[in-house]
Design a protein around this motif. Structure first.
Motif, PDB file in Angstrom:
ATOM      1  N   LEU A 518       0.847  -1.189   0.000  1.00 57.67           N
ATOM      2  CA  LEU A 518       0.000   0.000   0.000  1.00 57.67           C
ATOM      3  C   LEU A 518       0.883   1.239   0.000  1.00 57.67           C
ATOM      4  CD1 LEU A 518      -2.621  -1.020   2.732  1.00 57.67           C
ATOM      5  CD2 LEU A 518      -2.860  -1.207   0.242  1.00 57.67           C
ATOM      6  N   ASP A 519       0.791   2.038  -1.056  1.00 55.12           N
ATOM      7  CA  ASP A 519       1.488   3.315  -1.111  1.00 55.12           C
ATOM      8  C   ASP A 519       0.635   4.384  -0.438  1.00 55.12           C
ATOM      9  OD1 ASP A 519       3.756   2.378  -2.473  1.00 55.12           O
ATOM     10  OD2 ASP A 519       2.732   2.522  -4.404  1.00 55.12           O
ATOM     11  N   PRO A 520       1.234   5.538  -0.103  1.00 51.43           N
ATOM     12  CA  PRO A 520       0.457   6.590   0.551  1.00 51.43           C
ATOM     13  C   PRO A 520      -0.812   6.925  -0.233  1.00 51.43           C
ATOM     14  CG  PRO A 520       2.774   7.121   0.655  1.00 51.43           C
ATOM     15  CD  PRO A 520       2.666   5.900  -0.207  1.00 51.43           C
ATOM     16  N   GLY A 521      -1.923   6.983   0.484  1.00 51.06           N
ATOM     17  CA  GLY A 521      -3.219   7.242  -0.138  1.00 51.06           C
ATOM     18  C   GLY A 521      -3.991   5.990  -0.484  1.00 51.06           C
ATOM     19  N   GLU A 522      -3.343   4.827  -0.452  1.00 52.06           N
ATOM     20  CA  GLU A 522      -4.024   3.566  -0.736  1.00 52.06           C
ATOM     21  C   GLU A 522      -4.504   2.931   0.564  1.00 52.06           C
ATOM     22  OE1 GLU A 522      -1.843   2.289  -4.911  1.00 52.06           O
ATOM     23  OE2 GLU A 522      -1.084   1.441  -3.018  1.00 52.06           O
ATOM     24  N   HIS A 523      -5.441   1.989   0.429  1.00 47.04           N
ATOM     25  CA  HIS A 523      -6.059   1.409   1.614  1.00 47.04           C
ATOM     26  C   HIS A 523      -6.393  -0.056   1.379  1.00 47.04           C
ATOM     27  CE1 HIS A 523      -9.712   1.793  -0.758  1.00 47.04           C
ATOM     28  NE2 HIS A 523     -10.335   1.037   0.146  1.00 47.04           N
ATOM     29  N   SER A 594     -14.800  -5.916  10.527  1.00 44.25           N
ATOM     30  CA  SER A 594     -13.901  -5.401   9.496  1.00 44.25           C
ATOM     31  C   SER A 594     -12.863  -4.478  10.125  1.00 44.25           C
ATOM     32  CB  SER A 594     -14.671  -4.661   8.407  1.00 44.25           C
ATOM     33  OG  SER A 594     -15.267  -3.494   8.920  1.00 44.25           O
ATOM     34  N   LEU A 595     -11.725  -4.390   9.469  1.00 46.06           N
ATOM     35  CA  LEU A 595     -10.614  -3.553   9.901  1.00 46.06           C
ATOM     36  C   LEU A 595     -10.041  -2.889   8.656  1.00 46.06           C
ATOM     37  CD1 LEU A 595      -8.789  -2.766  12.345  1.00 46.06           C
ATOM     38  CD2 LEU A 595      -7.317  -4.692  11.700  1.00 46.06           C
ATOM     39  N   ARG A 596      -9.903  -1.557   8.714  1.00 49.92           N
ATOM     40  CA  ARG A 596      -9.411  -0.796   7.564  1.00 49.92           C
ATOM     41  C   ARG A 596      -8.045  -0.204   7.889  1.00 49.92           C
ATOM     42  NH1 ARG A 596     -11.981   3.088   3.244  1.00 49.92           N
ATOM     43  NH2 ARG A 596     -10.190   4.468   2.807  1.00 49.92           N
ATOM     44  N   VAL A 597      -7.160  -0.216   6.884  1.00 52.48           N
ATOM     45  CA  VAL A 597      -5.866   0.431   6.998  1.00 52.48           C
ATOM     46  C   VAL A 597      -5.691   1.404   5.844  1.00 52.48           C
ATOM     47  CG1 VAL A 597      -4.713  -1.485   5.787  1.00 52.48           C
ATOM     48  CG2 VAL A 597      -3.364   0.120   7.144  1.00 52.48           C
ATOM     49  N   ASP A 598      -5.169   2.577   6.149  1.00 56.50           N
ATOM     50  CA  ASP A 598      -4.811   3.579   5.148  1.00 56.50           C
ATOM     51  C   ASP A 598      -3.331   3.885   5.285  1.00 56.50           C
ATOM     52  OD1 ASP A 598      -7.473   4.882   3.884  1.00 56.50           O
ATOM     53  OD2 ASP A 598      -7.854   4.295   5.955  1.00 56.50           O
ATOM     54  N   ALA A 599      -2.590   3.755   4.175  1.00 51.03           N
ATOM     55  CA  ALA A 599      -1.172   4.091   4.184  1.00 51.03           C
ATOM     56  C   ALA A 599      -1.019   5.605   4.119  1.00 51.03           C
ATOM     57  CB  ALA A 599      -0.457   3.430   3.017  1.00 51.03           C
ATOM     58  N   VAL A 600      -0.162   6.154   4.990  1.00 51.45           N
ATOM     59  CA  VAL A 600       0.027   7.603   5.069  1.00 51.45           C
ATOM     60  C   VAL A 600       1.420   7.996   4.605  1.00 51.45           C
ATOM     61  CG1 VAL A 600       0.092   9.583   6.650  1.00 51.45           C
ATOM     62  CG2 VAL A 600      -1.646   7.803   6.953  1.00 51.45           C
ATOM     63  N   ARG A 601       2.418   7.232   5.035  1.00 54.19           N
ATOM     64  CA  ARG A 601       3.807   7.561   4.704  1.00 54.19           C
ATOM     65  C   ARG A 601       4.555   6.294   4.376  1.00 54.19           C
ATOM     66  NH1 ARG A 601       8.355  10.183   8.846  1.00 54.19           N
ATOM     67  NH2 ARG A 601      10.135  10.020   7.403  1.00 54.19           N
ATOM     68  N   GLY A 602       5.341   6.308   3.297  1.00 53.20           N
ATOM     69  CA  GLY A 602       6.105   5.131   2.907  1.00 53.20           C
ATOM     70  C   GLY A 602       5.198   4.031   2.384  1.00 53.20           C
ATOM     71  N   THR A 603       5.820   2.970   1.867  1.00 49.86           N
ATOM     72  CA  THR A 603       5.064   1.825   1.347  1.00 49.86           C
ATOM     73  C   THR A 603       4.906   0.790   2.448  1.00 49.86           C
ATOM     74  OG1 THR A 603       5.864   2.144  -0.910  1.00 49.86           O
ATOM     75  CG2 THR A 603       5.008  -0.031  -0.356  1.00 49.86           C
ATOM     76  N   LEU A 604       3.640   0.446   2.746  1.00 52.56           N
ATOM     77  CA  LEU A 604       3.344  -0.553   3.761  1.00 52.56           C
ATOM     78  C   LEU A 604       3.268  -1.917   3.088  1.00 52.56           C
ATOM     79  CD1 LEU A 604       2.533  -0.864   6.819  1.00 52.56           C
ATOM     80  CD2 LEU A 604       0.168  -0.897   6.001  1.00 52.56           C
ATOM     81  N   ASP A 605       4.232  -2.794   3.389  1.00 52.45           N
ATOM     82  CA  ASP A 605       4.291  -4.141   2.804  1.00 52.45           C
ATOM     83  C   ASP A 605       3.748  -5.134   3.822  1.00 52.45           C
ATOM     84  OD1 ASP A 605       5.497  -3.610   0.237  1.00 52.45           O
ATOM     85  OD2 ASP A 605       7.341  -3.154   1.336  1.00 52.45           O
ATOM     86  N   LEU A 606       2.527  -5.627   3.576  1.00 53.23           N
ATOM     87  CA  LEU A 606       1.814  -6.469   4.532  1.00 53.23           C
ATOM     88  C   LEU A 606       1.847  -7.938   4.122  1.00 53.23           C
ATOM     89  CD1 LEU A 606      -1.526  -4.603   5.350  1.00 53.23           C
ATOM     90  CD2 LEU A 606       0.150  -5.400   7.009  1.00 53.23           C
ATOM     91  N   ASP A 607       2.174  -8.793   5.085  1.00 58.82           N
ATOM     92  CA  ASP A 607       2.029 -10.234   4.888  1.00 58.82           C
ATOM     93  C   ASP A 607       0.641 -10.693   5.322  1.00 58.82           C
ATOM     94  OD1 ASP A 607       2.774 -12.860   4.267  1.00 58.82           O
ATOM     95  OD2 ASP A 607       3.494 -13.243   6.285  1.00 58.82           O
ATOM     96  N   GLY A 608       0.122 -10.098   6.376  1.00 57.95           N
ATOM     97  CA  GLY A 608      -1.200 -10.468   6.865  1.00 57.95           C
ATOM     98  C   GLY A 608      -1.412  -9.957   8.266  1.00 57.95           C
TER      99      GLY A 608
END
Length: 679
Positions: A518-523, A594-608
């Motif tokens: 997730l890049d900044p602005g993505e969710h 449900s749980l929501r995440v929004d990327a704000v800074r940097g690229t968030l690399d999620l495994d789970g």
């Protein structure tokens, strides 16, 4: 060899080479054995009041080999008079009609009769010796005494006795008794006696218990064992303990530099031998080494009641992101050291491991091969199940806590059918322990030395604790389970991020599958379901060293966390960057799915996401028997409904705080647990 372990194989080959291949069929070869029945006259019945240890299958695995004369640096007790050595074959393939064929490790060369690795290995020889030592000590069996003697002679022969590698141990031997210091595939150290190793640690374990057993029975042989014990201890002192008191950095965490092969798991097995030697009689060098190694193991405890790895003692200093069940005798080693040295402080991390982590493990599904850090390597083997049983019983014996003994019974029930297959993994009528249990419930019905040994070590421990045995053998099914769960990042119900497939093994951890960036602005939005209690959620995130990311997490209208991550300093870990869980600051209410995440800074690399309820539950049942475990990961006391029976409530140190004998509810202290027994 399992690919995801390949990097740790380079550093810790012994643990993986001997533990992991047993999950799969060994080579179907006609070479080493002519096929033999699995059963012999049963030494035990299924009755809970009867002993369950049956050595028949391990006896079947034993064979003799006579090494060539005058091999430099390799001798044993009375070798001129007794040239043959007794050892177990490494693997046993299941054959039709309930028989097994003994096979070696690696490919077989039909022309020479040699295996790529060998027929026998020091890891199994040492642990088989411990089985016979303990059986002889518990039962007075003359046959087990003789086999213990013979196997200890074999243990000594694998030792290198001269030169710069004196005290180190060769791992493999061919069927004719020829040592194979450099097997195929290559294992480190290479040659296998050129440095510290798992097999050196296990040699110390066997020699320590052997000396204690034979000290009064056969003083001359005991003196020989003590000399060889000192030889291997000297090797560890010059190769490992010269760094006592030094620390290193591993992905931002300070870790001890004086663990054997950087492994708290390997070191724990050496500690078991050191503790046995210290308890057998005064020995200053052993006592000093025992305290030093125990302090290193204790320093590997990590996490908290709400944060990964939940108080577990981690096995490998080069990774903050791995826990595995196989070889997980770190709490057992600490408990043994605390008793031998009369130092209760050494047992504290073992108590936390038992009360916080092991309860989490049990309610999540049992002794998994790997949480790396996500709990996706759900293969289970006897080595892992036994390591947990041994640790719980050792902590119970050291602390006097009945709660840990009851947890040991629940873990030992894995051998009798309380597992995902719903089938026994150990058969008291034959002494066979199956090689592995796959995540889908498929049972690997081979029965090699390692599985057989660890099934028997659990059986011996249960026979030494008859009340625990009676409970364990009566629990044959999993009736209910609600615990830690895993949500894959790529399973997001909505996202505008990118999904990719990274190489699974990072060198110090494993991706569970695909990754979500997730890049900044993505969710992304995840479905985590509902639960009866609130839940802690831990995103598992890859971060490059010094990389900074910020993400905002919400459940419903509630801000769960503004998660800021800085990639940790690499230090001694095999790779720059780390895949680690980060607990969100607020729990997700049970009603929110449900749980929501929004990327704000940097690229968030999620495994789970690791999702862990405030209250986890496991119910095991059998014919007229029932045991229920409820465990709290909450910060505050929790009122929990439980079934009928005797309910004992324990705090987060395993101390009993109340008992009641009626059905209804119990109040769990923060981080505590309760065990309800009925039937």
């Amino acid at each position: 060899m399992v690919a995801r372990w390949s990097a740790r194989v380079t550093a810790l080959t012994g643990a993986v080479t001997l533990a992991v291949p047993l999950l799969f069929a060994a080579p179907a070869s006609a070479a080493a054995d002519r096929g033999a029945p699995a059963s012999a006259p049963a030494a035990a019945s299924g009755a809970s009041s009867a002993p369950i240890t049956n050595l028949s299958h391990l006896d079947f695995l034993l064979d003799e080999a006579t090494p060539p004369a005058d091999v430099a640096g390799h001798t044993t007790y009375r070798q001129d008079d007794e040239p043959a050595l007794v050892m177990p074959w490494t693997y046993a393939d299941a054959r039709a009609g309930g028989t097994f064929a003994r096979v070696g490790g690696g490919p077989l060369d039909p022309a020479t009769g040699y295996w790529g690795q060998g027929a026998y290995n020091a890891d199994d020889v040492t642990r088989a010796a411990i089985v016979y030592i303990r059986h002889w000590q518990q039962t007075g069996s003359a046959s087990s005494r003789e086999k213990a003697y013979e196997l200890l002679r074999s243990v000594a022969y694998f030792q290198t006795t001269e030169g710069e590698d004196a005290g180190n141990v060769v791992l493999w031997m061919q069927p004719d008794g020829t040592l194979n210091p450099s097997p195929v595939p290559v294992e480190l150290p290479d040659p296998s006696d050129s440095g510290p190793s798992y097999w050196l640690a296990r040699t110390l374990w066997a020699l320590g218990e052997g000396y204690a057993a034979f000290r009064d029975e056969d003083p001359e042989f005991a003196a020989f064992l003590d000399d060889r014990f000192a030889l291997s201890l000297d090797a560890l002192k010059r190769q490992v303990l010269t760094r006592y008191g030094e620390d290193e950095i591993s992905d931002g965490k300070r870790v001890p530099a004086w663990l054997i092969v950087d492994g708290a798991d390997a070191t724990a097995e050496a500690v078991l031998g050191l503790a046995a030697r210290v308890e057998a009689g005064p020995d200053g060098a052993s006592a000093t080494a025992l305290r030093q190694f125990a302090r290193a193991i204790a320093a590997m405890a990590d996490g908290s009641a709400r944060q990964w790895p939940y108080g577990a003692v981690l096995p490998w200093a080069q990774s903050r992101a791995i826990w595995h069940a196989w070889g997980s005798q770190m709490p057992a080693g600490l408990a043994a050291a605390s008793v031998a040295l009369s130092d209760r402080s050494l047992a504290r991390p073992a108590v936390t491991d038992a009360a916080s982590f092991t309860t989490t493990l049990l309610t999540a599904g049992g002794p998994d091969n790997g949480w790396n850090p996500s709990p996706f390597d759900r293969v289970q083997i006897a080595y892992g199940a036994d390591s947990r049983v041994q640790s719980l019983l050792a902590v119970s014996d050291a602390t006097g806590s009945r709660g840990f003994a009851d947890l040991a019974a629940m873990q030992a029930a894995w051998f009798f059918g309380a597992n995902r297959a719903g089938e026994p993994m150990y058969d008291p009528a034959t002494g066979v322990t199956f090689d592995g249990l796959q995540p889908d419930g498929t049972v690997n019905r081979n029965s090699g030395a390692e599985s057989t040994i660890h099934g028997l070590l659990t059986a011996l421990a249960l026979d030494a604790h008859p009340a625990v045995r009676a409970r364990a053998v009566g629990l044959t099914a999993v009736a209910e389970r609600d615990g830690l769960e895993w949500v894959e990042a790529e399973d997001a119900v909505r996202t505008d991020g990118d999904i990719s497939t990274p190489e699974s093994w990072t060198g110090e951890s494993s991706w569970s599958g695909d990754a979500l960036a997730l890049d900044p602005g993505e969710h992304a939005v995840f479905d985590i379901g509902r639960d009866a209690t609130a839940r802690w959620v831990e995103p598992v995130v890859w971060s490059d060293e010094d990389e900074r990311t910020t993400s905002v997490w919400r459940s419903g209208r509630m801000l769960t966390d503004r998660l800021r991550i800085v990639g940790p300093e690499q230090g001694i870990s095999p790779r720059s960057g780390a895949l680690l869980p980060y607990v969100l600051g607020k729990p997700v209410p049970g009603r929110e799915e449900s749980l929501r995440v929004d990327a704000v800074r940097g690229t968030l690399d999620l495994d789970g996401l690791i999702v862990r309820p405030h209250v986890s539950r496991l119910v095991l049942a059998g014919d007229g028997a029932r045991t229920e475990l409820v465990h709290s990961a909450a910060r505050t006391p929790q009122r929990v409904s439980v079934g009928a029976g005797r309910a004992a409530v324990y705090d987060d140190d395993g101390r009993e705080v109340r008992v009641r004998s009626r059905s209804g509810t119990v109040v769990l202290p923060a981080g505590g647990f309760a065990i309800v027994t009925g039937g």
